[in-house]
Design a protein around this motif. Structure first.
Motif, short mmCIF file in Angstrom:
data_model
loop_
_atom_site.label_atom_id
_atom_site.label_comp_id
_atom_site.label_asym_id
_atom_site.label_seq_id
_atom_site.Cartn_x
_atom_site.Cartn_y
_atom_site.Cartn_z
N LEU A 83 27.33 58.86 78.38
CA LEU A 83 25.91 57.87 77.42
C LEU A 83 25.62 56.52 77.87
CD1 LEU A 83 29.23 58.62 73.97
CD2 LEU A 83 27.19 59.58 74.72
N TYR A 84 25.83 56.39 78.61
CA TYR A 84 25.77 55.60 79.17
C TYR A 84 24.39 55.20 79.59
CZ TYR A 84 29.53 52.22 77.80
OH TYR A 84 30.77 50.20 77.08
N GLY A 85 24.09 57.09 80.20
CA GLY A 85 23.13 57.28 80.83
C GLY A 85 23.16 56.93 82.68
N LEU A 86 24.84 57.03 83.03
CA LEU A 86 25.09 57.65 84.52
C LEU A 86 24.74 59.10 84.81
CD1 LEU A 86 26.25 54.90 83.31
CD2 LEU A 86 27.66 55.48 85.71
N SER A 87 23.81 59.08 85.76
CA SER A 87 23.70 60.57 86.58
C SER A 87 25.82 60.82 86.71
CB SER A 87 23.60 60.43 87.35
OG SER A 87 24.02 59.65 88.86
N ARG A 88 25.21 62.48 86.85
CA ARG A 88 26.67 62.98 87.09
C ARG A 88 27.59 62.05 87.92
NH1 ARG A 88 27.49 66.75 83.61
NH2 ARG A 88 26.07 67.97 82.46
N ALA A 89 27.01 62.57 89.13
CA ALA A 89 27.01 61.82 90.74
C ALA A 89 28.14 60.55 90.14
CB ALA A 89 26.89 61.85 91.43
N ARG A 90 27.38 59.47 89.66
CA ARG A 90 27.59 58.21 89.45
C ARG A 90 28.68 57.68 88.18
NH1 ARG A 90 28.96 53.81 91.68
NH2 ARG A 90 28.37 52.20 90.63
N ALA A 91 28.21 58.93 87.26
CA ALA A 91 29.56 58.74 86.68
C ALA A 91 31.02 59.32 87.17
CB ALA A 91 29.06 60.07 85.19
N ARG A 92 31.12 60.43 87.71
CA ARG A 92 32.54 60.46 88.65
C ARG A 92 33.04 58.98 89.72
NH1 ARG A 92 29.34 65.67 89.44
NH2 ARG A 92 29.21 64.56 91.60
N ALA A 93 31.63 58.65 90.00
CA ALA A 93 32.52 57.36 91.16
C ALA A 93 32.92 56.69 90.29
CB ALA A 93 30.83 57.17 91.77
N ARG A 94 32.02 56.13 89.16
CA ARG A 94 32.44 54.92 88.12
C ARG A 94 34.01 54.99 87.49
NH1 ARG A 94 32.57 50.37 88.87
NH2 ARG A 94 32.98 49.96 86.46
N THR A 95 33.64 56.42 87.51
CA THR A 95 35.53 56.83 86.36
C THR A 95 36.75 56.39 86.75
OG1 THR A 95 34.30 58.32 85.29
CG2 THR A 95 36.33 58.47 85.12
N ALA A 96 36.40 56.83 88.81
CA ALA A 96 38.17 56.23 89.86
C ALA A 96 37.22 55.20 89.69
CB ALA A 96 36.93 57.50 90.64
N GLU A 97 36.42 54.58 90.39
CA GLU A 97 36.71 53.00 90.13
C GLU A 97 37.28 52.22 89.30
OE1 GLU A 97 32.27 51.51 90.83
OE2 GLU A 97 32.39 52.91 93.54
N VAL A 98 37.05 52.44 87.90
CA VAL A 98 37.57 52.02 86.60
C VAL A 98 39.35 51.80 86.36
CG1 VAL A 98 37.20 51.75 84.10
CG2 VAL A 98 35.39 51.95 85.71
N LEU A 99 39.42 53.57 86.95
CA LEU A 99 41.23 53.55 86.63
C LEU A 99 41.55 52.75 88.14
CD1 LEU A 99 40.43 57.72 86.94
CD2 LEU A 99 41.33 56.22 84.83
N GLU A 100 41.65 52.47 88.55
CA GLU A 100 42.44 52.04 89.78
C GLU A 100 41.58 50.69 88.92
OE1 GLU A 100 43.94 52.76 92.01
OE2 GLU A 100 43.43 54.49 92.18
N VAL A 101 40.60 49.48 88.29
CA VAL A 101 41.09 48.54 87.76
C VAL A 101 41.53 48.36 87.30
CG1 VAL A 101 39.21 47.23 86.60
CG2 VAL A 101 38.20 48.27 88.78
N ILE A 102 41.76 49.54 86.18
CA ILE A 102 42.14 49.11 84.98
C ILE A 102 44.24 49.84 84.78
CG2 ILE A 102 40.66 49.16 82.95
CD1 ILE A 102 40.97 52.46 82.80
N GLY A 103 44.48 50.47 85.92
CA GLY A 103 45.88 50.36 86.43
C GLY A 103 46.15 52.00 85.79
N LEU A 104 45.21 52.92 85.80
CA LEU A 104 45.68 54.45 85.06
C LEU A 104 45.35 55.23 86.15
CD1 LEU A 104 44.00 53.45 81.49
CD2 LEU A 104 46.69 53.68 82.42
#
Length: 314
Positions: free
Chosen positions: A106-127
């Motif tokens: 929804l934010y307009g990230l590409s599929r590859a960037r969405a996967r990468a940012r998802t992994a990064e954010v999960l680490e940041v929020i401890g989930l």
């Protein structure tokens, strides 16, 4: 912190019927700075940040994000903002990974960037270790952390958090505060609303005290505490000649005020913890037997009481 403000607000005003919810509020936030709006429920915090985020039309005033006027119709300005509301905005039947990837798209990230940012954010929020589980199985604190993660996906320059720790367990609350501090350290400008004085003191570089829609004062903790004086209050529970003890203590250079009541000596002292041994020695020599000592340092609660005439939680 950067020299130019990421966010600048000028004279924000919002009226609902006969109720003026926000009246002339203005402040700015630089990159790497955390600015806290501190006030009780109903003070105008959520209305203010709703105008900042472009969710609510303002009746007067300006909002500038990275130097550009921002409005509810400004898509470019919104792309620079990560907004984390009080209410949870997540899909309970999806996993954390699925939620994050959905919102990333929804934010307009590409599929590859969405996967990468998802992994990064999960680490940041401890989930990361619970990423595949349905969100409906999460605790309230975990859901809050996921809610924050969604606002981080597009790496916003301005992060707005509206009381993100309300109703969460102590462990999740600490994790949220640590995450916010880390994001500011990495260069984000953070606007943080709370009615918890200890959160504002822990996180915020500057604090704006808001009540009844008006910004009563703003500044660093030291600057705000200076409004009520930086003296500490020392309460001595004691027995004996308390009048003589108070009189003797009052002659010490660091003691600004001394009084006594039933079973206690009440002192106003500059840098109390440094001079406490001398205070105790003086009152003992004057004939008082001290049973307990309490040092109350000035804090934002005292500032709020001084400015508004009421306690922060009223």
């Amino acid at each position: 912190m950067g020299d130019e403000p990421v966010l600048e607000c000028r004279g924000l005003r919002k009226v609902f019927g006969e109720n003026t919810a926000v009246d002339g509020v203005g402040f700015s936030i630089a990159a790497g700075e955390t600015y806290g709006l501190l006030g009780p429920n109903g003070a105008g915090k959520t209305t203010t940040i709703s105008m900042v985020a472009g969710i609510l039309e303002r009746d007067a005033g300006d909002v500038l994000v990275e130097g550009r006027v921002h409005s509810p119709r400004d898509g470019r300005g919104k792309s620079a903002i990560g907004y984390i509301p009080q209410e949870l905005a997540i899909y309970p039947d999806l996993s954390a990974t699925e939620n994050l990837r959905f919102f990333a798209r929804l934010y307009g990230l590409s599929r590859a960037r969405a996967r990468a940012r998802t992994a990064e954010v999960l680490e940041v929020i401890g989930l990361a270790d619970r990423a595949k589980e349905p969100v409906k199985q999460y605790s309230g604190g975990m859901k809050r952390r996921l809610n924050i993660g969604i606002g981080l996906l597009h790496e916003p320059r301005l992060l707005i958090l509206d009381e993100p720790t309300v109703g969460v367990d102590p462990q999740s609350r600490n994790a949220i505060l640590e995450s916010v501090a880390r994001l500011a350290a990495e260069g984000a400008a953070v606007l943080y609303t709370t009615h918890y004085m200890e959160e504002a003191e822990r996180l915020c570089d500057r604090v704006g005290i808001i009540d009844e829609g008006r910004l009563r004062a703003e500044g660093t903790r030291r600057e705000l505490v200076g409004l009520v004086g930086e003296n500490d209050r020392v309460l001595l529970t004691a027995e004996g000649d308390l009048a003589a003890a108070a009189e003797a203590a009052g002659k010490l250079p660091a003691v600004r005020q001394a009084g006594h009541g039933e079973g206690r000596v009440d002192l106003l002292v500059e840098s109390a913890r440094e001079v406490l041994p001398a205070v105790l020695d003086t009152v003992t020599r004057a004939g008082a037997a001290v049973r307990a000592v309490e040092v109350r340092e000035p804090n934002l609660e005292a500032v709020f009481l001084h400015l508004t005439g009421k306690a922060l939680r009223d």
